[in-house]
Scaffold this motif. Structure first.
Motif, PDB file in Angstrom:
ATOM      1  N   ASP A  60       0.863  -1.178   0.000  1.00 55.53           N
ATOM      2  CA  ASP A  60       0.000   0.000   0.000  1.00 55.53           C
ATOM      3  C   ASP A  60       0.900   1.228   0.000  1.00 55.53           C
ATOM      4  O   ASP A  60       2.001   1.198   0.553  1.00 55.53           O
ATOM      5  N   MET A  61       0.464   2.310  -0.624  1.00 51.64           N
ATOM      6  CA  MET A  61       1.281   3.523  -0.671  1.00 51.64           C
ATOM      7  C   MET A  61       1.207   4.323   0.620  1.00 51.64           C
ATOM      8  O   MET A  61       2.208   4.867   1.066  1.00 51.64           O
ATOM      9  N   SER A  90      -3.127   0.214  -4.830  1.00 51.55           N
ATOM     10  CA  SER A  90      -3.581   1.517  -4.389  1.00 51.55           C
ATOM     11  C   SER A  90      -4.962   1.820  -4.943  1.00 51.55           C
ATOM     12  O   SER A  90      -5.331   1.323  -6.004  1.00 51.55           O
ATOM     13  N   ASP A  97       1.297   9.417  -9.107  1.00 50.18           N
ATOM     14  CA  ASP A  97       1.554   8.333  -8.148  1.00 50.18           C
ATOM     15  C   ASP A  97       2.131   7.116  -8.859  1.00 50.18           C
ATOM     16  O   ASP A  97       3.095   6.514  -8.399  1.00 50.18           O
TER      17      ASP A  97
END
Length: 140
Positions: A60-61, A90, A97
């Protein structure tokens, strides 16, 4: 796909459980380990130094303590984890991103689908590719 481990780095317990259920429903016979933040993920991987690493990390970011960007940078800086496959999961599809995570060394970037059936299918495909088809250096 059996006998391999996936490390899921996800701070939301509900998302982690949803992922666990999706892997079970997808037919993946893998072990799913969960780290709740970036520090825990790096600790898990460092404890495995010299042992078998997970086949893939699902990252996960947005994480507490160390975010996904910092975790990815640390993984790529360490010779023991430099080639470890990392798939960013994500909800964001922002081009910035995506580009940033690839620039930091992500192997794949996947936007999480909202519908559970689509999520299970995504998990099935991730498992099929990263656990069955992908070849890793020195690990077959």
């Amino acid at each position: 796909m059996s006998g391999k481990t996936i490390l899921l780095v996800e701070d939301n317990p509900d998302e982690a459980e949803l992922t666990r259920i999706a892997f079970a429903q997808s037919g993946c016979e893998c072990a799913l380990e969960v780290a709740g933040d970036g520090v825990e993920a790096l600790g898990y991987l460092r404890a495995r130094a010299g042992k078998t690493l997970p086949a893939v990390v699902l990252l996960d970011m947005n994480l507490p303590k160390l975010d996904g960007r910092e975790v990815l940078q640390a993984l790529r800086a360490d010779p023991a984890t430099r080639t470890l496959p990392v798939v960013v999961l994500s909800t964001s599809a922002e081009p910035g991103d995506v580009a940033e995570m690839y620039a930091l060394g992500a192997n794949s970037y996947v936007q999480k689908p909202m519908a559970f059936a689509s999520f299970v299918e995504m998990v099935r495909r991730i498992g099929q590719y990263w656990l069955s088809l992908n070849q890793l250096p020195g690990r077959g």
